[in-house]
Motif scaffolding. Structure first.
Motif, PDB file in Angstrom:
ATOM      1  N   ALA A  69       0.826  -1.216   0.000  1.00 14.71           N
ATOM      2  CA  ALA A  69       0.000   0.000   0.000  1.00 14.71           C
ATOM      3  C   ALA A  69       0.855   1.260   0.000  1.00 14.71           C
ATOM      4  N   ALA A  70       1.939   1.241   0.768  1.00 10.72           N
ATOM      5  CA  ALA A  70       2.771   2.434   0.905  1.00 10.72           C
ATOM      6  C   ALA A  70       3.452   2.804  -0.409  1.00 10.72           C
ATOM      7  N   GLU A  71       3.612   1.825  -1.317  1.00 15.06           N
ATOM      8  CA  GLU A  71       4.316   2.091  -2.574  1.00 15.06           C
ATOM      9  C   GLU A  71       3.362   2.216  -3.743  1.00 15.06           C
ATOM     10  N   ARG A  72       2.075   2.087  -3.515  1.00 14.31           N
ATOM     11  CA  ARG A  72       1.084   2.167  -4.585  1.00 14.31           C
ATOM     12  C   ARG A  72       0.981   3.605  -5.100  1.00 14.31           C
ATOM     13  N   PRO A  73       0.494   3.779  -6.342  1.00 15.38           N
ATOM     14  CA  PRO A  73       0.294   5.151  -6.829  1.00 15.38           C
ATOM     15  C   PRO A  73      -0.570   5.925  -5.842  1.00 15.38           C
ATOM     16  N   THR A  74      -0.225   7.166  -5.657  1.00 15.23           N
ATOM     17  CA  THR A  74      -0.923   7.951  -4.639  1.00 15.23           C
ATOM     18  C   THR A  74      -1.736   9.065  -5.266  1.00 15.23           C
ATOM     19  N   CYS A  75      -2.670   9.577  -4.492  1.00 15.31           N
ATOM     20  CA  CYS A  75      -3.533  10.669  -4.923  1.00 15.31           C
ATOM     21  C   CYS A  75      -2.709  11.928  -5.124  1.00 15.31           C
ATOM     22  N   ARG A  76      -2.985  12.614  -6.236  1.00 15.98           N
ATOM     23  CA  ARG A  76      -2.262  13.827  -6.576  1.00 15.98           C
ATOM     24  C   ARG A  76      -2.551  14.946  -5.572  1.00 15.98           C
ATOM     25  N   ARG A  77      -3.761  14.900  -4.991  1.00 10.23           N
ATOM     26  CA  ARG A  77      -4.155  15.967  -4.080  1.00 10.23           C
ATOM     27  C   ARG A  77      -3.606  15.756  -2.669  1.00 10.23           C
ATOM     28  N   CYS A  78      -3.806  14.545  -2.134  1.00 13.99           N
ATOM     29  CA  CYS A  78      -3.530  14.361  -0.706  1.00 13.99           C
ATOM     30  C   CYS A  78      -2.483  13.290  -0.415  1.00 13.99           C
ATOM     31  N   GLY A  79      -2.048  12.523  -1.440  1.00 15.69           N
ATOM     32  CA  GLY A  79      -0.991  11.556  -1.211  1.00 15.69           C
ATOM     33  C   GLY A  79      -1.443  10.212  -0.669  1.00 15.69           C
ATOM     34  N   THR A  80      -2.754  10.008  -0.516  1.00 17.62           N
ATOM     35  CA  THR A  80      -3.267   8.725  -0.034  1.00 17.62           C
ATOM     36  C   THR A  80      -3.130   7.664  -1.128  1.00 17.62           C
ATOM     37  N   PRO A  81      -2.678   6.427  -0.775  1.00 17.08           N
ATOM     38  CA  PRO A  81      -2.616   5.375  -1.798  1.00 17.08           C
ATOM     39  C   PRO A  81      -3.986   5.154  -2.433  1.00 17.08           C
ATOM     40  N   LEU A  82      -4.006   5.067  -3.770  1.00 18.46           N
ATOM     41  CA  LEU A  82      -5.277   4.944  -4.483  1.00 18.46           C
ATOM     42  C   LEU A  82      -5.799   3.507  -4.458  1.00 18.46           C
ATOM     43  N   ILE A  83      -7.106   3.380  -4.573  1.00 18.39           N
ATOM     44  CA  ILE A  83      -7.753   2.079  -4.712  1.00 18.39           C
ATOM     45  C   ILE A  83      -7.971   1.842  -6.198  1.00 18.39           C
ATOM     46  N   LEU A  84      -7.485   0.696  -6.700  1.00 11.59           N
ATOM     47  CA  LEU A  84      -7.614   0.396  -8.124  1.00 11.59           C
ATOM     48  C   LEU A  84      -9.088   0.236  -8.496  1.00 11.59           C
ATOM     49  N   ARG A  85      -9.529   0.988  -9.509  1.00 14.92           N
ATOM     50  CA  ARG A  85     -10.931   0.917  -9.927  1.00 14.92           C
ATOM     51  C   ARG A  85     -11.104   0.289 -11.305  1.00 14.92           C
ATOM     52  N   GLY A  86     -10.050   0.136 -12.032  1.00 16.89           N
ATOM     53  CA  GLY A  86     -10.180  -0.455 -13.368  1.00 16.89           C
ATOM     54  C   GLY A  86      -9.186   0.181 -14.323  1.00 16.89           C
ATOM     55  N   THR A  87      -9.438   0.023 -15.611  1.00 15.26           N
ATOM     56  CA  THR A  87      -8.546   0.609 -16.614  1.00 15.26           C
ATOM     57  C   THR A  87      -9.356   1.401 -17.627  1.00 15.26           C
TER      58      THR A  87
END
Ligand SMILES: [Zn+2]
Length: 120
Positions: A69-87
């Motif tokens: 989780a700590a290395e997952r792509p993060t939110c541009r606004r707040c830096g929270t790791p993103l939840i994968l929603r699809g492609t």
């Protein structure tokens, strides 16, 4: 690791460049260096675009799946790791002028809950 279909496609395209150039040369015995170069580039770019496509997909999958989780792509606004929603498809143009469609992953930020957020 690359999937087998990708490997096979690369080999098929490489073989196509070699045989295609031999045939082209036979059909164009008077071709100038410039024309030979263009014919060769045209074929290389096809393989290049396919390899770029496959390698980018492989990289995108690794970005989301092989990370904690700590290395997952993060939110541009707040830096929270993103939840994968699809492609989603994304159109690119390679330098050879070939259109390339990539499936880019997108995620949802659990903090901002702003919907689709590309990795920052
Ligand atoms: Zn956020």
């Amino acid at each position: 690791m690359l999937s087998e279909p990708a490997d096979l496609a690369w080999e098929a395209l490489s073989a196509e460049i070699l045989t295609g150039m031999r045939e082209w040369r036979e059909q164009h015995p008077q071709a100038t260096m410039r024309e030979i170069e263009e014919a060769l580039d045209e074929r290389w770019y096809r393989l290049r675009a396919r390899m770029l496509h496959d390698l980018a997909l492989q990289r995108a999958a690794a970005d989301w799946n092989d990370r904690h989780a700590a290395e997952r792509p993060t939110c541009r606004r707040c830096g929270t790791p993103l939840i994968l929603r699809g492609t989603r498809p994304r159109q690119l143009n390679t330098s050879g002028g070939h259109a390339l469609t990539l499936q880019r992953s997108y995620g949802r930020c659990p903090t901002c809950t702003k919907g689709r957020v590309p990795p920052g």
